[in-house]
Design an enzyme around this catalytic site. Structure first.
Site, mmCIF file in Angstrom:
data_model
loop_
_atom_site.group_PDB
_atom_site.id
_atom_site.type_symbol
_atom_site.label_atom_id
_atom_site.label_comp_id
_atom_site.label_asym_id
_atom_site.label_seq_id
_atom_site.Cartn_x
_atom_site.Cartn_y
_atom_site.Cartn_z
ATOM 1 N N HIS A 10 11.436 14.767 1.494
ATOM 2 C CA HIS A 10 12.445 14.537 2.450
ATOM 3 C C HIS A 10 13.794 14.314 1.679
ATOM 4 O O HIS A 10 13.693 14.115 0.445
ATOM 5 C CB HIS A 10 12.177 13.181 2.996
ATOM 6 C CG HIS A 10 12.055 11.930 2.030
ATOM 7 N ND1 HIS A 10 13.355 11.459 1.548
ATOM 8 C CD2 HIS A 10 11.024 11.245 1.407
ATOM 9 C CE1 HIS A 10 12.785 10.586 0.416
ATOM 10 N NE2 HIS A 10 11.361 10.366 0.443
ATOM 11 N N THR A 22 10.658 2.337 -2.664
ATOM 12 C CA THR A 22 10.612 2.513 -1.071
ATOM 13 C C THR A 22 9.164 2.513 -0.510
ATOM 14 O O THR A 22 8.937 1.395 0.159
ATOM 15 C CB THR A 22 11.261 3.753 -0.781
ATOM 16 O OG1 THR A 22 12.501 3.953 -1.411
ATOM 17 C CG2 THR A 22 11.485 3.542 0.931
ATOM 18 N N GLY A 23 8.532 3.468 -0.934
ATOM 19 C CA GLY A 23 7.042 3.301 -0.831
ATOM 20 C C GLY A 23 7.016 3.493 1.019
ATOM 21 O O GLY A 23 7.385 4.380 1.607
ATOM 22 N N ARG A 61 12.115 9.246 7.164
ATOM 23 C CA ARG A 61 12.825 10.074 6.368
ATOM 24 C C ARG A 61 12.290 11.393 6.292
ATOM 25 O O ARG A 61 13.120 12.523 6.202
ATOM 26 C CB ARG A 61 12.926 9.299 4.911
ATOM 27 C CG ARG A 61 11.736 9.009 4.304
ATOM 28 C CD ARG A 61 12.306 7.923 3.162
ATOM 29 N NE ARG A 61 11.308 7.684 2.230
ATOM 30 C CZ ARG A 61 10.135 6.686 2.504
ATOM 31 N NH1 ARG A 61 10.335 6.044 3.528
ATOM 32 N NH2 ARG A 61 9.472 6.524 1.396
ATOM 33 N N GLU A 88 4.462 8.460 1.947
ATOM 34 C CA GLU A 88 4.374 8.168 0.473
ATOM 35 C C GLU A 88 3.513 7.168 0.053
ATOM 36 O O GLU A 88 2.747 6.323 0.512
ATOM 37 C CB GLU A 88 6.045 7.439 0.424
ATOM 38 C CG GLU A 88 6.418 7.000 -1.132
ATOM 39 C CD GLU A 88 6.430 8.070 -2.032
ATOM 40 O OE1 GLU A 88 5.325 8.811 -2.397
ATOM 41 O OE2 GLU A 88 7.387 8.763 -2.756
ATOM 42 N N HIS A 90 2.048 3.951 -1.267
ATOM 43 C CA HIS A 90 2.383 2.486 -1.186
ATOM 44 C C HIS A 90 2.716 1.913 -2.509
ATOM 45 O O HIS A 90 1.851 1.764 -3.439
ATOM 46 C CB HIS A 90 1.440 1.830 -0.250
ATOM 47 C CG HIS A 90 1.790 0.300 -0.013
ATOM 48 N ND1 HIS A 90 2.095 -0.726 -0.664
ATOM 49 C CD2 HIS A 90 1.890 -0.108 1.437
ATOM 50 C CE1 HIS A 90 2.675 -1.395 0.014
ATOM 51 N NE2 HIS A 90 2.359 -1.340 1.419
ATOM 52 N N TYR A 91 3.984 1.112 -2.635
ATOM 53 C CA TYR A 91 4.443 0.860 -3.914
ATOM 54 C C TYR A 91 4.032 -0.579 -4.193
ATOM 55 O O TYR A 91 4.608 -1.190 -5.287
ATOM 56 C CB TYR A 91 5.676 1.141 -4.138
ATOM 57 C CG TYR A 91 6.143 2.205 -5.260
ATOM 58 C CD1 TYR A 91 5.644 2.007 -6.714
ATOM 59 C CD2 TYR A 91 6.802 3.549 -5.010
ATOM 60 C CE1 TYR A 91 5.872 3.069 -7.602
ATOM 61 C CE2 TYR A 91 7.018 4.497 -5.868
ATOM 62 C CZ TYR A 91 6.393 4.189 -7.246
ATOM 63 O OH TYR A 91 6.633 5.033 -8.254
ATOM 64 N N LYS A 99 14.890 -0.436 -9.319
ATOM 65 C CA LYS A 99 14.046 0.395 -10.150
ATOM 66 C C LYS A 99 14.726 -0.062 -11.499
ATOM 67 O O LYS A 99 13.694 -0.188 -12.598
ATOM 68 C CB LYS A 99 14.155 2.023 -10.099
ATOM 69 C CG LYS A 99 13.359 2.350 -8.830
ATOM 70 C CD LYS A 99 13.172 3.690 -8.491
ATOM 71 C CE LYS A 99 12.546 3.973 -7.225
ATOM 72 N NZ LYS A 99 12.323 5.418 -6.965
ATOM 73 N N HIS A 183 6.599 13.311 0.981
ATOM 74 C CA HIS A 183 7.334 12.433 0.088
ATOM 75 C C HIS A 183 6.949 12.828 -1.555
ATOM 76 O O HIS A 183 6.005 13.509 -1.783
ATOM 77 C CB HIS A 183 6.602 10.969 0.409
ATOM 78 C CG HIS A 183 7.211 10.579 1.753
ATOM 79 N ND1 HIS A 183 8.196 10.017 2.003
ATOM 80 C CD2 HIS A 183 6.166 10.824 2.823
ATOM 81 C CE1 HIS A 183 8.041 9.584 3.398
ATOM 82 N NE2 HIS A 183 6.969 10.247 3.922
ATOM 83 N N GLY A 184 7.860 12.271 -2.509
ATOM 84 C CA GLY A 184 7.702 12.636 -3.767
ATOM 85 C C GLY A 184 6.002 12.583 -4.291
ATOM 86 O O GLY A 184 5.648 13.237 -5.003
#
Ligand SMILES: O=C(O)[C@H](O)COP(=O)(O)O
Length: 249
Positions: A10, A22-23, A61, A88, A90-91, A99, A183-184
Site C-alpha cells: 500500500h 501500525t500493524g 490502506r 500486515e 500484528h506488531y 519507531k 503490506h510490508g
C-alpha cells in the site's frame, strides 16, 4: 505459459508519515500515499500487465491503494477478495508507538530483532490497549484463538499460506494474472515463500510503498526469473527509506 503475479505494498499511510508502528491498526492513506497508489496503477497500465483478479487484506490502506491503482489502470471491474490472512504483521505492544522512541528504548539490536528477525515477535498487546483488535468488528468472524496479539514474520507466513494455497495459487494455476495489494511484512512473507530466501537474508529485505513488484512463475509456481519492480530506481530508494525508519522522529 508464464504466470504473472503482481504484488503492491500500500501507499504511504498517515501513520507511516508519523513514523508509528501500525500493524493491524486500520489507518488510512496519506495524500502522498494516494498519489503513490495512482502511480502504481499508471506503472501497471504502461507495463501492459492486466490483472484479472485482486486480493487485498482487510485493512483500509491496502483497499484504498488497490482501488486507486485499478482506477488509474482502468480495471476497477475485476473480481476482488479480501482476507485477514493478508493483513500486515500484528506488531503487538509496539502498535501505536513511535519507531524512533522504540529505537531509543530498546537499542539498535533489539529494535531490529523486533522489526526484522524471522521468528522473534514483539511483546503481546493487552486486550484493553487502544490499539488492540480484540473487539474489532472486522475480525468478528474469526475464532478468537486465531486473532493475533503479536506476530513474528514466521507466524505471518504460517497464517498467510492457507490463503495463498486455497485461493491465490488456484487462480494463478488457471492462468489468471493476479494482483495482491497488501503490506510490508505480509508481502515480505510471500516473497520469502516464493523465492526461498533464507531466514537470515529476509532480515535485510524491505519492500517500498506503492511500486508494483512482478513475479513470473512456472506451472509449479516457481519464479522463472528474478522478480522485478516496474520502477526499479524508485523501489531501491523506497526500500532504503524503509530500512532507515527509526532514525527519524
Ligand atoms: O506496520 C507498520 O508499522 C508498517 O506498515 C511496517 O513497518 P516495518 O517496516 O517497521 O515493519
Amino acid at each position: 505459459m508464464v504466470k504473472k503475479l503482481v504484488l503492491i505494498r500500500h501507499g504511504s499511510s498517515e501513520w507511516n508519515e508519523k513514523n508509528l508502528f501500525t500493524g493491524w491498526v486500520d489507518v488510512k492513506l496519506s495524500e502522498t500515499g494516494k498519489k503513490e497508489a495512482a502511480n502504481a496503477g499508471k506503472l501497471l497500465a504502461e507495463s501492459g500487465i492486466k490483472p484479472d483478479i485482486l486480493f487485498t487484506s482487510r485493512l483500509s490502506r491496502a483497499i484504498q491503494t488497490a482501488n486507486l491503482a485499478l482506477e488509474r489502470a482502468d480495471r476497477l471491474f475485476i473480481d476482488v477478495e479480501r482476507s485477514w490472512r493478508l493483513n500486515e504483521r500484528h506488531y503487538g505492544d509496539l502498535q501505536g508507538k513511535n519507531k524512533a522512541d522504540a529505537l531509543e528504548k530498546f537499542g539498535p539490536e533489539l529494535f531490529k530483532t523486533y522489526r526484522r528477525s524471522y521468528d522473534i515477535p514483539p511483546p503481546v498487546i493487552a486486550d484493553d490497549s487502544d490499539f488492540s483488535q480484540a473487539n474489532d468488528e472486522r475480525y468478528a468472524d474469526l475464532d478468537p484463538s486465531a486473532l493475533p496479539k503479536t506476530e513474528s514474520l514466521k507466524l505471518v507466513i504460517d497464517r498467510m499460506l492457507p490463503f495463498w494455497q486455497d485461493r491465490i495459487a488456484k487462480e494463478l494455476i488457471q492462468d489468471k494474472t493476479v494482483l495482491v495489494v497488501a503490506h510490508g511484512n505480509s508481502l515480505r512473507g510471500l516473497y520469502k515463500h516464493l523465492t526461498g530466501m533464507s531466514d537470515d537474508s529476509i532480515t535485510e529485505f524491505n519492500i517500498p510503498t506503492g511500486i508494483p513488484l512482478v513475479f513470473e512463475l512456472d506451472d509449479n509456481l516457481k519464479p522463472v526469473k528474478e522478480p522485478y519492480y516496474l520502477d526499479p530506481e524508485a523501489a531501491a530508494a523506497g526500500a532504503a527509506a524503509v530500512a532507515a525508519q527509526g532514525q527519524k522522529k
